[in-house]
Design a protein around this motif. Structure first.
Motif: not given
Lengths: 359, 329, 561
Positions: A204-212, A216-222, A295-307
């Motif tokens: 969902p965002y770079a691994r070393h970041l924490q939500p804030e 840096e965080f928001i651009s990573s999120l996007i 919605l189920n298709g989104t579930f598959i995408i989440e798994i592939l993208f580690q969302y």
């Protein structure tokens, strides 16, 4: 005869408006009743279905214990642990009582959906609430964008149906629409993520970041959201494009289109006010249907993208037969889908004056 | 044919674009429409009269195609325009201002999602009127067809069939065009409403001095309000003349058959037409009417008759009269 | 206005570009995860189980045992690490009294927690007390203290056991056994809900951050670790859950991970794309085998069971299951060389425990009264024999192919065996419930030197009715002779002569009865990236799926780049 006609016209103004308002209100009430009933039915079905799936969470727990404890098996210890969790999960009660308790806690206990195994001792509710924004964020944004783009594009290629480019677009859309989402997502990951390295392809965002609240965080999120959203949008958008094109072509055959052209209106006005606005109505209904179907298709995408969304959670919960979590996901997914559908349905009368009366 | 016609149609052909070839639906129609008249175009279903109407309006869409011919329209300022060659943009400006259309299937000719006001005024505004002018014109036009201005605030589905038809007529006449093409104006309406609307149309002609081409399959309608009649058969004009001439003395066997099929007050059975009109894919050779013609003779299936003037304002296309006109088709 | 806005944008753009450029210039060292130098960071791409917990470091949390963050793997240290041998860690040694009713444990002095506080006898005593008091809360490592008392003196804890028990020390040996928790952290906390948010334990790293969204935990080495001889080389350690294998191959090819598991099918491709990638093979301590449901005829007949054992082409299964060159057929129920202290070699020979011989199988079936009638073996009632063989698919062909090979061989001698694939949760339910004819399983013994676990599960205590979960070998095997041997074994010191004789006796009975049969030993592949770290080699004592990483990381050395 003329008096008769005038009388009919007279009736229109105030009375008709009142009647119309009343009908819209009744429509909304009825629609809301259906909404509540569907929610109840969904959670009831989910409650029993997941308990019918073979596999007992306690046996899986036992498996985990065995793994955790290595070869130091202590059957008595395992039995004690399992008895403890059976009690926490209310599994010693008869099924109907479990169901009643579940409903009672869910409704009266402030959405207390019980404990979960996936991240025990996290409550199922918290778990789902934490994951849901990810799914809804990705899903609603991509479906909505796909709908906007698909509707616009479909209207255009339907309007210019005999143009070579339109025919190319139809072939392309058809191909994309039948491509499994998994492949589209994987293709994007490989080419955009690893070959071209233009966008991050996982998490969902770079691994070393924490939500804030930092740039840096928001651009990573996007950046991290682009590829999963694109995977969703490409397939769904292609469907919307084809759907809108077909609607547009059927509207183009309507008498009012011929009349609009005969009136000497500019092609743009004919397209916008006459063709597009009419094709839009079923397309909006289509949006409501697609919301449920994708919605189920989104579930598959989440798994592939580690969302870290509901899809990933569901896979985890299914693996553990964690029915509290599975039920909660189904409940919230249906809640989300129904709510979006309800919004669409309630918005339809704004678009289509006929529904204001008929409904 | 006089050169003073409002609309002069020469050799107009239109057809259906197939994969390899074009199937001709309207074949070489020649027709003059005089200023201020109501010209009825009659014929059975499928005779090409609606295609002719759409062709005049340049409203044909694929697979319908215009093949050849000229359509010269004389404008109020005396200039003439060639409709066939007019670019889309100029054609758009011509429409409604000079040339209006009342379509077949008027029940569905109004946009279901826009209020009547918007549908009437959007055209006027795009033709250069201000919003207020457009609204005034629309109200005036509605009055012409005896509609209350409250309908402006209605959606089409809130109106009865007759009201919708009136809205369309009002819209069509709101710019006071010189020529109105009305295709099957009254088909979907009950008899009473039909009669009212026809009366209103006649009144409009009288008031605005408009010229009307009235396409219909109903000889009764023609008899009621038309000045002249063109009888069409299988994409061609069979007979053309004044209403009185044609109804009193139809000369083409087809026209005779058509008039013969009108139910009379006495209720006596009259001989109608035998058989069915041919479809454009199998128009017969020679005279296209010959398979159904009670007076057919050997020449008819070989040679195509041309439209010949038989008297003042009287044209017929039939081999029966070849000898009299001494003209060999 | 318009112009100035544009000008502003241009300036911002230039500044941004310049700063990016300067950053690029400044980065002579490759950084990962923000600001960790890649060459000092060890990255473990874990395959987190379905229950992965990233915000709780609770050692008692049995259902969600935290195996993916590195906490249980590296930060929690046991009393002894067991791999081939016992390695003293938080404790030094143990000793029993003469009759096995007391055990004295010598704890390691001078250890400390990763927040710098000393690890003392106080912590040990607190933990023992704490576990015993909370035994009813379903926590792990508490029930072994039932009815046990203890006393402490100096660095020794003496446990008074309610009955002779020569295996009490197993509760301290190996990862996943009793270990002390810091008193100053856990005192007054509920073991079922406390999250130990700073991950305080005795390991050489302290927590930097852990994130459930990205499933990443970052650890930093502490300089005050209590055992300088066991100070791991990596300054930073990152544990993360890798994506699906389809995606993870690209991360491996780019060298973004150092250690982790991947399906064998993609290993070759990864190795050719990234020459730094080496496969490490580790022998799983639990051999694979098959359990027969001994309540269902004809599986209730030991001759029939042995006949099925003769139909197993173990070598073929092992070849498919393992990385070429690392195939271990199982000659004994336990892995390793035949050890005649505990096993009866003559019995293995006599009952052909690992032999593949379809002809002998056919002969045995004839002899046992399962004649071939119209091409099909019939049971004692004259009905054709048809059995189901349940297997699961975890990506290793060995786990699935046995059922098909067995089915094929059985077909040749006239027995119908239908392979049936189950999903893992169903498998984990139907197995213990006894709802099977033949099922795949793994068998873990106690090493070194005490194979009691291989027989313990055969005690008739575990022969529960079908449908009830059994903790033992779930084939519902019941034999008073076996029960008697097991009961004696439980009370004997496994190192004693008597115990060894009993083990050989149990082995002979197992070989004759064949309540379960062995298949093969599994050598599992682990991917190791040698670009930044070296030192891990095949043959080192470590286990990929238990949290034995604590020992592994001591082998790591920085690569000379």
């Amino acid at each position: 005869m003329t008096a008769n006609i005038d009388a009919r016209a007279d009736e229109s103004a105030t009375e008709r408006q009142d009647a119309g308002r009343r009908e819209v209100f009744q429509y909304a009430i009825r629609r809301f009743g259906v909404y509540l009933f569907t929610l109840w039915a969904a959670i009831t079905v989910a409650f029993f279905i997941f308990r019918l799936v073979p596999g007992d969470p306690m046996n899986i727990l036992l498996g985990n214990l065995t793994r955790a404890e290595g070869r130091q098996r202590d059957a008595a210890a395992e039995e004690a642990i399992i008895a403890h969790y059976r009690e926490i999960f209310g599994m010693d009660d008869p099924l109907p009582l479990q169901y009643v308790n579940y409903l009672r806690k869910a409704v009266l206990g402030g959405l207390d959906l019980g404990p979960s195994f996936v991240e025990y001792p996290a409550q199922t509710k918290d778990l789902v609430f934490r994951r849901m924004p990810w799914t809804l964020g990705i899903f609603t944004t991509s479906v909505f964008l796909a709908w906007l783009i698909g509707t616009g594009l479909g209207a255009l290629i339907g309007w210019m149906q005999r143009h070579g480019l339109s025919q190319l677009a139809v072939i392309l859309s058809t191909l994309l629409q039948i491509t499994p989402q998994y492949l589209v997502a994987l293709g994007l990951i490989i080419y955009a993520g690893y070959t071209l390295r233009i966008l991050p392809a996982g998490g969902p965002y770079a691994r070393h970041l924490q939500p804030e609240w930092s740039w840096e965080f928001i651009s990573s999120l996007i950046q991290h959201a682009i590829l999963p959203m694109l995977s969703n949008m490409i397939v769904i958008g292609a469907g919307f494009t084809l759907g809108m094109r077909a609607l547009m072509i059927s509207v183009l055959g309507e008498d009012y289109l011929t009349f609009a052209r005969a009136k000497g209106l500019s092609p743009f006005t004919v397209l916008k006010d006459y063709a597009f606005r009419n094709a839009l109505i079923p397309q909006v209904t289509g949006l409501a249907i697609i919301i449920g179907a994708t919605l189920n298709g989104t579930f598959i995408i989440e798994i592939l993208f580690q969302y870290p969304g509901l899809g990933t959670l569901f896979v985890q919960a299914m693996g553990l037969r964690d029915f509290n979590t599975m039920q909660a996901i189904v409940l919230f997914s249906i809640f989300a889908v129904l709510t979006l559908t309800l919004i669409v349905d309630l918005a339809l009368p704004l678009l289509d004056p006929r529904i204001r009366r008929v409904a | 044919m006089s050169g003073s016609a409002l609309l002069e149609i020469r050799g107009l052909s239109a057809g259906l674009q197939g994969r390899r070839s074009i199937t001709q639906v309207v074949s070489g129609v020649n027709l003059d429409v005089h200023g201020g008249e109501i010209l009825g175009v009659v014929g059975e279903s499928g005779c090409g009269k609606s295609t002719l109407a759409a062709a005049i309006m340049r409203l044909l869409v694929l697979p319908q195609v215009l093949q050849s011919g000229t359509m010269t329209m004389r404008l109020e300022d005396g200039k003439t325009v060639e409709l066939m060659e007019l670019p889309d943009n100029e054609l758009r400006h011509l429409r409604w201002r000079h040339l209006s259309y009342i379509p077949q299937g008027s029940m569905n000719s109004l946009n279901p999602v826009l209020r009547v006001e918007r549908q009437m005024t959007d055209t006027l505004i795009q033709h250069g009127l201000s919003k207020k002018e457009a609204l005034d014109r629309s109200i005036a036009a509605l009055e012409l067809v005896n509609l209350d201005t409250k309908v402006l605030q209605s959606y089409p589905h809130e109106l009865s069939g007759g009201m919708r038809q009136r809205v369309i007529i009002a819209s069509a006449v709101s710019m006071r065009p010189a020529l109105i093409v009305a295709d099957e104006l009254t088909t979907a309406l009950d008899v009473v409403t039909q009669r009212q609307i026809l009366q209103e149309l006649a009144a409009i002609r009288d008031e605005l001095g408009a010229t009307i081409i009235l396409i219909t399959h109903d000889m009764g309608v023609v008899a009621q309000i038309a000045d002249r009649v063109a009888v069409m058969y299988a994409g061609k004009i069979a007979e053309l003349g004044t209403v009185n001439d044609i109804f009193e003395d139809p000369q083409h066997p087809y026209a005779r058959g058509l008039i013969g099929s009108i139910p009379r007050e006495s209720g006596q059975r009259v001989e109608g037409l035998q058989g069915e009109a041919p479809s454009p894919w199998n128009y017969p050779t020679g005279c296209r009417f010959h398979p159904r013609c009670p007076e057919v003779f050997e020449r008819c299936n070989q040679h195509t008759p041309t439209l010949q003037q038989r008297a003042m304002d009287r044209w017929v296309a039939c081999h029966l009269y070849d000898a009299e006109t001494e003209f060999d088709g | 206005m318009y112009f100035s806005k544009r000008g502003l944008m241009a300036i911002v753009l230039v500044v941004a570009l310049l700063s990016m450029l300067s950053m690029a210039v400044a980065q002579d060292e490759e950084l990962v995860f923000g600001d960790l130098p890649r060459s000092e960071t060890f990255i473990v791409a874990s395959q987190a189980p379905h229950n992965d917990v990233w915000d709780s470091f609770n050692y008692y949390q049995a259902p969600t045992y935290n195996n993916a963050t590195g906490y249980a793997n590296v930060i929690v240290e046991p009393s002894f690490i067991t791999s081939h041998d016992f390695h003293a860690w938080l404790a030094q040694s143990w000793e029993y009294n003469e009759d096995g009713t007391e055990m004295t444990l010598v704890i390691t002095e001078g250890a400390n927690w990763n927040d710098g506080m000393p690890l003392t006898m106080d912590d040990w005593l607190f933990t023992l007390q704490y576990n015993q008091e909370n035994a009813d809360k379903g926590i792990a490592w508490s029930s072994f203290l039932r009815d046990v008392t203890w006393s402490a003196e100096g660095n020794e804890i003496t446990f008074m056991l309610p009955e002779p028990n020569w295996r009490f020390h197993y509760n301290f040996t190996g990862i996943g056994t009793f270990t002390p928790v810091p008193k100053h952290v856990w005192e007054g906390q509920d073991p079922t809900t406390f999250k130990n948010p700073d991950a305080i334990h005795s390991g050489p790293y302290r927590l930097v951050s852990s994130n459930a969204d990205t499933r990443t935990t970052i650890w930093e080495r502490r300089d005050d670790y209590w055992d300088p001889d066991r100070m791991p080389a990596p300054k930073y350690m990152v544990w993360l859950k890798r994506p699906e294998a389809d995606v993870a191959v690209f991360e491996w090819e780019e060298g973004n991970y150092d250690l982790g598991r991947m399906p064998n099918s993609v290993m070759i491709r990864m190795m050719s794309a990234n020459p730094h990638i080496k496969p490490l093979v580790h022998q799983d301590p639990c051999p694979r085998g098959l359990i027969f449901n001994t309540t269902i005829p004809p599986l209730d007949d030991n001759l029939f069971r042995r006949a099925l054992g003769l139909l197993l082409n173990r070598q073929a299964v092992a070849n498919l299951a393992n990385v070429p060159g690392y195939v271990t057929p199982v000659l004994w129920p336990n892995l390793g060389d035949p050890d005649e202290t505990y096993y009866d070699a003559a019995a293995a020979e006599e009952f052909q425990v690992t032999t593949f011989d379809p002809e002998a199988a056919a002969a045995l079936l004839d002899e046992a009264g399962y004649p071939l009638v119209d091409g099909a073996r019939v049971d004692k009632n004259g009905e054709p024999i048809s059995l189901d063989a349940l297997y699961i698919d975890i990506g290793n062909p060995g786990w699935t192919v046995w059922a098909w090979l067995l089915s094929e061989q059985a077909q040749l001698v006239g027995i119908e065996i239908n392979p049936r694939l189950l999903d893992i949760p169903t498998f984990l339910t139907q197995g213990p419930n006894g709802e099977f004819d033949i099922i795949f399983r793994w068998f873990c013994g106690n090493l070194p030197g005490d194979p009691i676990a291989l027989f313990e599960g055969l005690h008739s205590d575990h022969a529960l009715p079908i449908g009830e979960r059994s903790g033992g070998v779930p084939g519902r095997y019941s034999n008073p002779e076996m029960d008697a041997i097991i009961e004696q074994l439980r009370t004997h010191n496994p190192a004693s002569e008597e115990a060894q004789a009993l083990f050989r006796q149990a082995y002979r009975l197992w070989a004759e009865e064949a309540p379960y049969v062995t298949l093969y030993g599994e050598n599992e592949g682990v991917v190791f990236n040698t670009e930044y770290w070296t030192g891990l080699e095949v043959g080192q004592a470590w286990v990929h799926w238990t949290p034995a990483a604590r020992q592994i990381i001591d082998f790591l050395e920085p690569a000379n780049r």
